[in-house]
Structure formats: C-alpha cells, structure tokens
Design a protein around this motif. Structure first.
Motif, PDB file in Angstrom:
ATOM      1  N   GLY A  62       0.808  -1.220   0.000  1.00 46.72           N
ATOM      2  CA  GLY A  62       0.000   0.000   0.000  1.00 46.72           C
ATOM      3  C   GLY A  62       0.836   1.263   0.000  1.00 46.72           C
ATOM      4  N   LEU A  63       2.099   1.166  -0.392  1.00 48.87           N
ATOM      5  CA  LEU A  63       3.015   2.310  -0.392  1.00 48.87           C
ATOM      6  C   LEU A  63       2.682   3.244  -1.557  1.00 48.87           C
ATOM      7  N   PRO A  64       2.566   4.557  -1.313  1.00 52.32           N
ATOM      8  CA  PRO A  64       2.312   5.482  -2.425  1.00 52.32           C
ATOM      9  C   PRO A  64       3.386   5.351  -3.515  1.00 52.32           C
ATOM     10  N   LEU A  65       2.969   5.531  -4.768  1.00 50.82           N
ATOM     11  CA  LEU A  65       3.895   5.332  -5.892  1.00 50.82           C
ATOM     12  C   LEU A  65       5.123   6.224  -5.799  1.00 50.82           C
ATOM     13  N   ILE A  66       4.936   7.459  -5.349  1.00 47.37           N
ATOM     14  CA  ILE A  66       6.061   8.385  -5.303  1.00 47.37           C
ATOM     15  C   ILE A  66       7.110   7.926  -4.285  1.00 47.37           C
ATOM     16  N   TRP A  67       6.645   7.285  -3.203  1.00 50.33           N
ATOM     17  CA  TRP A  67       7.583   6.730  -2.218  1.00 50.33           C
ATOM     18  C   TRP A  67       8.271   5.487  -2.770  1.00 50.33           C
ATOM     19  N   GLY A  68       7.517   4.693  -3.511  1.00 49.95           N
ATOM     20  CA  GLY A  68       8.091   3.497  -4.128  1.00 49.95           C
ATOM     21  C   GLY A  68       9.193   3.838  -5.111  1.00 49.95           C
ATOM     22  N   ILE A  69       8.965   4.894  -5.888  1.00 50.59           N
ATOM     23  CA  ILE A  69       9.977   5.350  -6.843  1.00 50.59           C
ATOM     24  C   ILE A  69      11.215   5.851  -6.105  1.00 50.59           C
ATOM     25  N   SER A  70      10.999   6.572  -5.005  1.00 46.97           N
ATOM     26  CA  SER A  70      12.128   7.095  -4.212  1.00 46.97           C
ATOM     27  C   SER A  70      12.985   5.961  -3.662  1.00 46.97           C
ATOM     28  N   ILE A  71      12.353   4.885  -3.216  1.00 49.62           N
ATOM     29  CA  ILE A  71      13.085   3.755  -2.635  1.00 49.62           C
ATOM     30  C   ILE A  71      14.015   3.110  -3.660  1.00 49.62           C
ATOM     31  N   THR A  72      13.618   3.140  -4.946  1.00 51.35           N
ATOM     32  CA  THR A  72      14.425   2.453  -5.964  1.00 51.35           C
ATOM     33  C   THR A  72      15.808   3.053  -6.133  1.00 51.35           C
ATOM     34  N   ILE A  73      16.045   4.241  -5.611  1.00 53.00           N
ATOM     35  CA  ILE A  73      17.375   4.843  -5.726  1.00 53.00           C
ATOM     36  C   ILE A  73      18.418   4.022  -4.958  1.00 53.00           C
ATOM     37  N   PHE A  74      17.957   3.267  -3.969  1.00 53.96           N
ATOM     38  CA  PHE A  74      18.881   2.454  -3.172  1.00 53.96           C
ATOM     39  C   PHE A  74      19.384   1.222  -3.924  1.00 53.96           C
ATOM     40  N   ASP A  75      18.815   0.963  -5.120  1.00 53.31           N
ATOM     41  CA  ASP A  75      19.344  -0.122  -5.957  1.00 53.31           C
ATOM     42  C   ASP A  75      20.805   0.122  -6.303  1.00 53.31           C
ATOM     43  N   THR A  76      21.194   1.394  -6.355  1.00 56.85           N
ATOM     44  CA  THR A  76      22.589   1.739  -6.645  1.00 56.85           C
ATOM     45  C   THR A  76      23.510   1.138  -5.600  1.00 56.85           C
ATOM     46  N   ILE A  77      23.113   1.249  -4.333  1.00 49.90           N
ATOM     47  CA  ILE A  77      23.923   0.696  -3.239  1.00 49.90           C
ATOM     48  C   ILE A  77      23.956  -0.831  -3.333  1.00 49.90           C
ATOM     49  N   LEU A  78      22.819  -1.437  -3.651  1.00 48.27           N
ATOM     50  CA  LEU A  78      22.761  -2.894  -3.791  1.00 48.27           C
ATOM     51  C   LEU A  78      23.712  -3.374  -4.881  1.00 48.27           C
ATOM     52  N   LEU A  79      23.724  -2.656  -6.019  1.00 53.86           N
ATOM     53  CA  LEU A  79      24.582  -3.062  -7.128  1.00 53.86           C
ATOM     54  C   LEU A  79      26.059  -2.967  -6.759  1.00 53.86           C
ATOM     55  N   LEU A  80      26.426  -1.899  -6.084  1.00 54.09           N
ATOM     56  CA  LEU A  80      27.827  -1.753  -5.640  1.00 54.09           C
ATOM     57  C   LEU A  80      28.206  -2.886  -4.697  1.00 54.09           C
ATOM     58  N   PHE A  81      27.291  -3.235  -3.804  1.00 52.96           N
ATOM     59  CA  PHE A  81      27.547  -4.330  -2.861  1.00 52.96           C
ATOM     60  C   PHE A  81      27.753  -5.642  -3.612  1.00 52.96           C
ATOM     61  N   LEU A  82      26.895  -5.908  -4.605  1.00 54.87           N
ATOM     62  CA  LEU A  82      26.998  -7.149  -5.363  1.00 54.87           C
ATOM     63  C   LEU A  82      28.291  -7.207  -6.164  1.00 54.87           C
ATOM     64  N   LEU A  83      28.674  -6.067  -6.777  1.00 53.16           N
ATOM     65  CA  LEU A  83      29.920  -6.030  -7.554  1.00 53.16           C
ATOM     66  C   LEU A  83      31.126  -6.304  -6.669  1.00 53.16           C
ATOM     67  N   ASN A  84      31.109  -5.732  -5.468  1.00 51.75           N
ATOM     68  CA  ASN A  84      32.228  -5.951  -4.535  1.00 51.75           C
ATOM     69  C   ASN A  84      32.319  -7.405  -4.090  1.00 51.75           C
ATOM     70  N   LYS A  85      31.178  -8.081  -4.079  1.00 48.40           N
ATOM     71  CA  LYS A  85      31.160  -9.488  -3.672  1.00 48.40           C
ATOM     72  C   LYS A  85      31.581 -10.425  -4.803  1.00 48.40           C
ATOM     73  N   GLY A  86      31.667  -9.875  -6.036  1.00 48.32           N
ATOM     74  CA  GLY A  86      32.109 -10.688  -7.161  1.00 48.32           C
ATOM     75  C   GLY A  86      30.973 -11.044  -8.105  1.00 48.32           C
ATOM     76  N   MET A  87      31.373 -11.522  -9.289  1.00 48.70           N
ATOM     77  CA  MET A  87      30.406 -11.819 -10.337  1.00 48.70           C
ATOM     78  C   MET A  87      29.450 -12.935  -9.947  1.00 48.70           C
ATOM     79  N   ARG A  88      29.949 -13.948  -9.270  1.00 44.09           N
ATOM     80  CA  ARG A  88      29.117 -15.077  -8.885  1.00 44.09           C
ATOM     81  C   ARG A  88      28.005 -14.655  -7.920  1.00 44.09           C
ATOM     82  N   ALA A  89      28.321 -13.731  -7.015  1.00 41.65           N
ATOM     83  CA  ALA A  89      27.316 -13.248  -6.057  1.00 41.65           C
ATOM     84  C   ALA A  89      26.206 -12.514  -6.800  1.00 41.65           C
ATOM     85  N   MET A  90      26.597 -11.704  -7.792  1.00 42.11           N
ATOM     86  CA  MET A  90      25.597 -10.970  -8.561  1.00 42.11           C
ATOM     87  C   MET A  90      24.707 -11.943  -9.342  1.00 42.11           C
TER      88      MET A  90
END
Length: 620
Positions: A132-160
């Motif tokens: 039930g999260l408003p769409l504008i808040w949902g869109i804002s949350i997606t910016i944290f995907d950047t941090i997730l991607l950096l974390f996965l890259l640091n863990k290596g290709m297999r982790a990603m």
C-alpha cells in the motif's frame, strides 16, 4: 593504469580452466540469466497482459517467434564478446568515427534510461500493491538499488549472478503457482502456437510484444558479461566457450519465454475467459485477480513484479556502464555512474506523478517501450556486421545461413518497431496543439533515420580501417633515443603536514640546484573562499610565515625558491598558479583518502591533473 576491459571490475574473474565435467559447464552458466531478466521486465508484463486479456491465447506464437529472434541475436552478442574480447559498444567505437559514436552513445543511454524507467515504475507498482506504499515513495526507494549493485559487484560476479537467478526463480515460481490457480485450457494453449494473420489491435500488440522482448541494452550487456569467464585463447578454448554459452543462453531465454507465456496465459484464463478484454494496466490486473481468485494470486503477482523490477534494474545499470565506457571511453566513479543512470530514469517518473497523477504512469510505461524501439537498429545492425566479418572474426565468423536469418530478423524488428513509432505519432497528430511535433519530433526522427542508414552502410563502404579495429588503443610506438629531461621551473604543493618533507625531497631530486622551485599553499578558510587574496585572517598570516620558513630552509641548502599562496578551492588555485607561472613539473603529496573520505574531503590530485597540461608527480 587505464583499464580497457569491459566491466573491468569483474573481467575474467570467473575461472573455467580448473574445472572438469559438469562443473566446467556450470562455470559458464550465469551471464545469460542476467540477460534473461530483461526479457521479463514490467514492459513485457504490460504487453503480455494486453495481449492475453484482449485476444486470449492467440498471440503465444508471437512470443515464441520473438524468443527465437532474441536467442539468435543474443548468441551473436556472446560470440562477439568471446571471440574478439570486445563488447558491442567497444566494437562500435573502433568501427565508426568519433562523431558517430557520440549520438550512438546518446541513443543507447536513452534506451537504457527508458528500460530503467519501466523497471522503476514496475517496482513502485509492486510495492504499492503489496504494502500500500504510495507510488512516489516506491519510486524514491528504488534509488537504493545503486547501493545494492555496488555491494553485489564488490562481492564478485558469482554473487551478482546468484542474486539475479534467485530473483528469476521467484518470478518463475510465482507464475507457476498462479497457473495452477487459474487452470488454463491446455488444448487452447497449444492452439495458440499456431501462427495466424494479424491485423488491427492484434498487430499493434504483437509489435509491442516484439519491441518489449528484443531489447538493445541486453545485446551490449551480453557481449560484456561473457568476458567475465577466463578461457583459453585458442581455437579449441573459444569453440568450447561458444558451445557452453549457447547452452546457457538457450536455457535462460527459454525460461524467460515460459514466464512471458505464463503472464499471457494468466491474462487469457483470468480475464479473456471472463469477458474482461481491456486489461492493459498492471494495477487493473492485480485488482481483477483479487476479485476472481482472492488474495493468493494477486500477492504472488506483486511479489513477482518486485523481483522482476529489482533484477532488471541491476542489469540495466550495468549496461549503462558498458555503453559509456565503450562508446566514449569515459570512466567515472562506479557509484556516481550508477547514481546518474538511476536519477535520469527517476526524474521523468517523479515529474509524471507530480504533474499528471498516478494514473499517467501506464502511459509513461508504453512511451518507454516506444523510445526503446527506436534504438534497436543501432545495436542489431553493427552486431551483425561485426560477427559477419571474416577478417576480424576469422574462423568464428557466422555462416551464410545464420547471416540470412540475422538480417531477416533485423528487418522484421526494425520495420515493426518503425510501425509502432508511426502509430504513436499518428495518435499525437490528432491533438490540435502539435507545433512541438514539427519543431522537435520530426527533425529528430529524420536525423535518427539518416544515422541508421550510415550505421548500415559505413562498414560495407569503409574497409580500409578494418585492421585498426583489431587494436583497442592503437599500435605501440618506437620509444627512440632517451635524452635526459631537465626541469627548470618546478611547483611544489605543500600543506604543512608530515608529508611535506617527502614531497619537497622528491621535487629537489627532479631538478637539482639548477631549477627554481615554487612553493604553493592554498588557504581554504571561509573568509579565503569569499574574499580571495584580500583576506588577512590568522590562518593566512600563519601559512605565509610557514612558506617563508620553507623558502629560507631551501636557500640554506643552496636551492632557489619562491612562494605562492592560493585562496578558496584547492585544486583550482593550484592549477591556476601552475598555468600562470608556466611550471614544467608539479609535485604533490597524496593523503591516500579512500571511499567516504573522498566524498567528504574531495580528490585534489585527480582534479588538479585534469586542469594542468604538465607532468604531475604524486608522492605518497
């Protein structure tokens, strides 16, 4: 050192030579699964739902045809990366002149932003449906995907790859469960594989399915991801890599086909059979599933949507890195590059919600697919040219029958996507106030069409640069006779820390007693930033006295020196003093900041060396 490899952070990071039997095959499994998520993103969901709800099982054969074309093109992309060790963007940089690579990059980046936009919208819708999260808040949350991607890259290709495969598994399991809930007619599903003539709305939706299935960023991405496997660079090793990657691609894309077919079958069984023929919005599908089947099916639907959006976001952002580094040879900090890609996608979504409301996101989703379709030709045509070239691909150039299939597929995709664009523009022309169409849209379409023709004909006409394409950075030069370089004017940046002694000693070694030394210090107080050289605060006076002490110390040792004080921004002040006084060498101490400290304190050394045209000696 400049790294020329595609996705240099994970280049050749997965070893294949130490494994035998089925473990060796598994070592190659992974890249195509990252690709497959692009074939089941929210853009696909929209077209599959529209097709199933409006025409039942009739368009399943279109999905199958799209999947076969995608399988052919993705296998060509993998072949390019394995044989030449270049991704599609890098190969384009070597094959086309720089002026052409700039718009090619712009178009590729626009397509990636369009993909990212669809994934952001899908993710936000999934969060709204589930929590039930408003769409504008949902869109804002997606910016944290950047941090997730950096974390996965640091863990290596297999982790990603493990993360992506788990997301794909969630999507597949969700729809498999829903198939049991809706109980589709197996006989009618099989009949849907029979090709039929398409016209009107059926043709329009079929074009949308093809446009949403074969996406350009996946071709860039696949040619890069296959290079994460370290293989033996012999004919035998390359043949083996091509075989195992074909298996990987076939399995992964067939999985994507089953997911898309499941969405279409779900829409046909749940909506078409119940007389609900106008279901194109993802939110509508969720709501109707709730009305027909209760809470389980819509919950699984929302979970699958979030998983698809999350995984597609990771791969789309990686593709942004590839096209920037490939076409422009431009490398910026990974976190910044990914943040820019995400922000460029979030801004249109934010604007649409704030200006037009939540209901307009569906139209924005369709528009993202139209933008995407425009770029397809600019990825497909070079790919076929590159993999057909016997001089560059040698024994691994594609066979004539594959070439015919590839060009046929390209013609189908480009013509159908052009038709999709024309249909959209025809709808826009019905608006009375269409001056912007003639000022912006039509000139852009004409220029795009001319560039597409150039991309097609240039490799055929210009064959003299083929040899150059095989050398990423050009040929090594003859160094010639070595003569001693004598520096007469040497700048030394000091900050009165314990590093100064080492910095000054290295500078004196470079010029000896014949050179003149210029001691530079920059005052960074707030007063210095605002008032410049007229400031006489305590820090400025103290720094001036310290510089004079250094000068006197050097004079006692027999060295000539002058002093300069800069004010405000450190990098700009040092560069201005260096350029104004025509230094021949600049010596600086590096503090060794990393990570968060770089964000807080800045990277003076990097900034200075981009602002001066002389050698910079960095002392640690």
């Amino acid at each position: 050192m400049t790294k020329s490899e595609s996705l240099s952070e994970v280049h050749q990071s997965v070893h294949t030579d130490k494994r035998k039997g089925w473990r060796r095959i598994l070592a190659f499994i992974g890249p195509a699964y990252l690709i497959s998520v692009g074939y089941m993103d929210p853009g696909n969901w929209a077209t599959d739902l529209a097709g199933g709800s409006k025409f039942g099982y009739q368009l399943i054969w279109v999905l199958l045809m799209s999947n076969l074309i995608a399988l052919l093109l993705q296998s060509l992309s993998a072949r390019l990366g394995i044989v030449r060790g270049l991704d599609l963007a890098q190969a384009s940089k070597h094959a086309y002149p720089r002026w052409a690579n700039i718009p090619l990059f712009g178009l590729a980046q626009t397509a990636i932003i369009a993909c990212d936009l669809a994934e952001i919208i899908g993710m936000a819708i999934g969060l709204q449906l589930l929590f039930g999260l408003p769409l504008i808040w949902g869109i804002s949350i997606t910016i944290f995907d950047t941090i997730l991607l950096l974390f996965l890259l640091n863990k290596g290709m297999r982790a990603m790859e493990s993360f992506i495969v788990s997301m794909v598994f969630i999507v597949g399991l969700s729809f498999l469960t829903e198939m049991f809930i809706v109980e589709p007619s197996l006989k009618e599903v099989v009949k849907g594989f029979e090709p039929s003539l398409l016209s009107g709305d059926a043709l329009y939706i079929a074009i949308g399915i093809i446009g949403a299935t074969v996406m350009p960023h996946n071709l860039y991405l696949h040619s890069s991801l296959v290079q994460t496997r370290k293989i033996e660079r012999s004919n035998k090793g390359i043949k083996e890599a091509l075989k195992f990657n074909l298996i990987d691609t076939t399995v992964a894309l067939n999985l994507a086909f089953f997911v898309n077919a499941a969405i279409l079958i779900l829409a046909a069984a749940a909506f078409y059979k119940n007389g609900l023929h106008e279901v194109a919005e993802i939110q509508d599908a969720h709501k109707l599933l709730s009305n027909i089947f209760g809470n389980v099916a819509p919950t699984l639907f929302a979970i699958a949507l979030i998983a698809a959006g999350q995984s597609s976001t990771v791969t789309g952002t990686l593709a942004g890195q590839i096209v920037m580094e490939g076409h422009l040879n431009l490398r910026i900090q990974p976190w910044l590059r990914r943040l820019i890609t995400r922000l460029l996608a979030i801004i249109p979504a934010f604007f649409t919600i704030l200006h037009y409301g939540d209901d307009a996101l569906g139209g924005l989703l369709v528009l993202s697919q139209v933008v995407l379709s425009l770029q397809l030709g600019f990825a497909i045509i070079p790919l076929i040219h590159f993999t057909s070239d016997k001089k560059l691909m040698k024994d691994f150039a594609i066979k004539p029958w594959v070439k015919v299939l590839a060009w046929g597929s390209a013609a189908v995709i480009i013509s159908l996507n052009v038709k999709l664009v024309i249909e959209e523009i025809s709808g826009w022309t019905k608006d009375a106030n269409i001056w912007w169409l003639y000022v912006f849209i039509f000139p852009a379409i004409i220029l795009t069409a001319l560039l597409l023709l150039y991309v097609f004909f240039h490799p055929i006409i210009d064959k003299k640069n083929r040899a150059k394409q095989m050398v990423p950075h050009g040929n090594a030069l003859d160094i010639g006779k070595i003569e001693k370089i004598s520096y007469e004017r040497i700048g030394i940046a000091v900050d009165f820390s314990k590093n100064d002694r080492n910095t000054i000693r290295h500078a004196l070694i470079q010029g000896g007693k014949d050179a003149h030394y210029y001691l530079i210090h920059v005052v960074e107080t707030a007063a210095a930033r605002y008032h410049g050289d007229i400031v006489m605060d305590h820090e400025t006076q103290s720094d001036a006295e310290n510089l004079e002490k250094y000068k006197a110390n050097l004079a006692d040792l027999g060295y000539d020196a002058s002093v300069f004080i800069g004010f405000g921004g450190t990098a700009r002040a040092i560069a201005d003093i260096s350029n104004k006084n025509e230094f021949q060498l600049l010596v600086m101490g590096a503090h060794g900041h990393k990570g968060l400290k770089d964000l807080i304190f800045g990277t003076t050394v990097d900034s200075v060396r981009h602002k001066v045209n002389i050698p910079v000696l960095i002392i640690r």
